[in-house]
Scaffold this active site. Sequence first.
Site, short mmCIF file in Angstrom:
data_model
loop_
_atom_site.label_atom_id
_atom_site.label_comp_id
_atom_site.label_asym_id
_atom_site.label_seq_id
_atom_site.Cartn_x
_atom_site.Cartn_y
_atom_site.Cartn_z
N GLY A 141 32.99 42.69 61.19
CA GLY A 141 33.66 41.78 60.24
C GLY A 141 33.95 40.44 60.92
N HIS A 142 34.52 40.50 62.13
CA HIS A 142 34.78 39.25 62.87
C HIS A 142 33.47 38.52 63.15
CE1 HIS A 142 38.34 41.74 64.33
NE2 HIS A 142 38.92 40.67 63.83
N GLN A 158 38.43 38.49 53.59
CA GLN A 158 39.04 38.92 52.32
C GLN A 158 39.76 40.26 52.48
OE1 GLN A 158 39.58 37.63 49.43
NE2 GLN A 158 40.17 39.51 48.35
N LYS A 159 39.40 41.02 53.51
CA LYS A 159 40.05 42.31 53.76
C LYS A 159 41.58 42.15 53.83
CE LYS A 159 41.05 46.16 56.13
NZ LYS A 159 41.77 45.64 57.25
N GLN A 196 47.18 37.91 53.37
CA GLN A 196 47.19 36.93 54.46
C GLN A 196 46.40 35.67 54.06
OE1 GLN A 196 46.69 37.93 58.76
NE2 GLN A 196 44.59 37.32 58.46
N LEU A 239 35.86 47.55 57.32
CA LEU A 239 35.98 47.42 58.77
C LEU A 239 37.36 46.88 59.13
CD1 LEU A 239 32.52 46.07 59.95
CD2 LEU A 239 33.25 48.41 59.51
N ARG A 267 41.97 48.62 63.29
CA ARG A 267 42.81 49.82 63.31
C ARG A 267 42.01 51.09 63.00
NH1 ARG A 267 47.11 46.09 61.58
NH2 ARG A 267 48.70 46.17 63.22
#
Length: 290
Positions: free
Chosen positions: A36-37, A148-149, A153, A184, A187
């Site tokens: 994801g990153h 978007q996860k 935030q 993803l 954690r």
Amino acid sequence: MKVIKSAASLFKYLKKLKARGKSVGFVPTMGALHAGHLSLIRQARKENNIVAVSIFVNPAQFGPQEDFKNYPRPLPKDLALCRKEKVDFVFLPRPEDMYAEGFSTYISVEGLSETLCGKSRPGHFRGVATIVAKLLNIVQPDVIYLGQKDAQQAVIIKRMVRDLNIPVKVKIMPTLREINGLALSSRNAYLDKKERQDALVLSKALALAKILIQSGARDTARIIGSMRRLISKKKNAKIDYIAIVDTENLKPVKKISGNYLIALAVKIGKTRLIDNFQGRFSTQSESVPA
Ligand code: PAF
């Protein structure tokens, strides 16, 4: 790739880059980088001359009972990944530099921070908004890339940038998922084999909501009820919240209409996971993302 540890050295470096008219795309992270990153970094690479990543596990966004101490910190692996992605510089500040003795200035994005995850994580978004504002001041990017996860935030940072006239463009990129649907997250590393399987219930509950909406359901209480029943079948899953809210103000909506966000947080064993999807509904057209 440069690894820069202090704001002062970064300012010097940036001064030269800015003088040469270079655009900077920035991906703030707490490390434990996953695909994801990397997708955010690749997007930044496509759209900017310079790509910056920060790695900082921000103490101010963890509650006293949360996982700050145990949060994964695989720094050598993270730096190797950044190098591979041709990141230009990684900002790696020391906690004592980010929160100097007597630190007392925080940013609260009111009205958006107390709801959803903010209810069970009081102070979390104050910590997030404060560190992101600091990072934006230090890195001075043209564009910041977020996932978007972490939907709440993203909404909070967009509002902060607007309200404080911070000269940066905020780009929100889609959630990356495993083939089985699991969103993803750093954690996910806490989950054992059985918990990884149980964790699929989050994306399954979202998929159920989508099917219900596509087949005409509009009453959000009923949709949430169906999601709740599905998740409750898993003994190991404890629902923190399931909510259907307006995407701008995060207020609950009674009927599916306009731009809506279905968001949930569920504890699988000891690990709290979040997931969401954003949809748009109007009487003319309906779009429910896959
Ligand atoms: O999403 C994260 O990893 C963090 O909340 C962020 C934006 C890097 C701030 O610490």
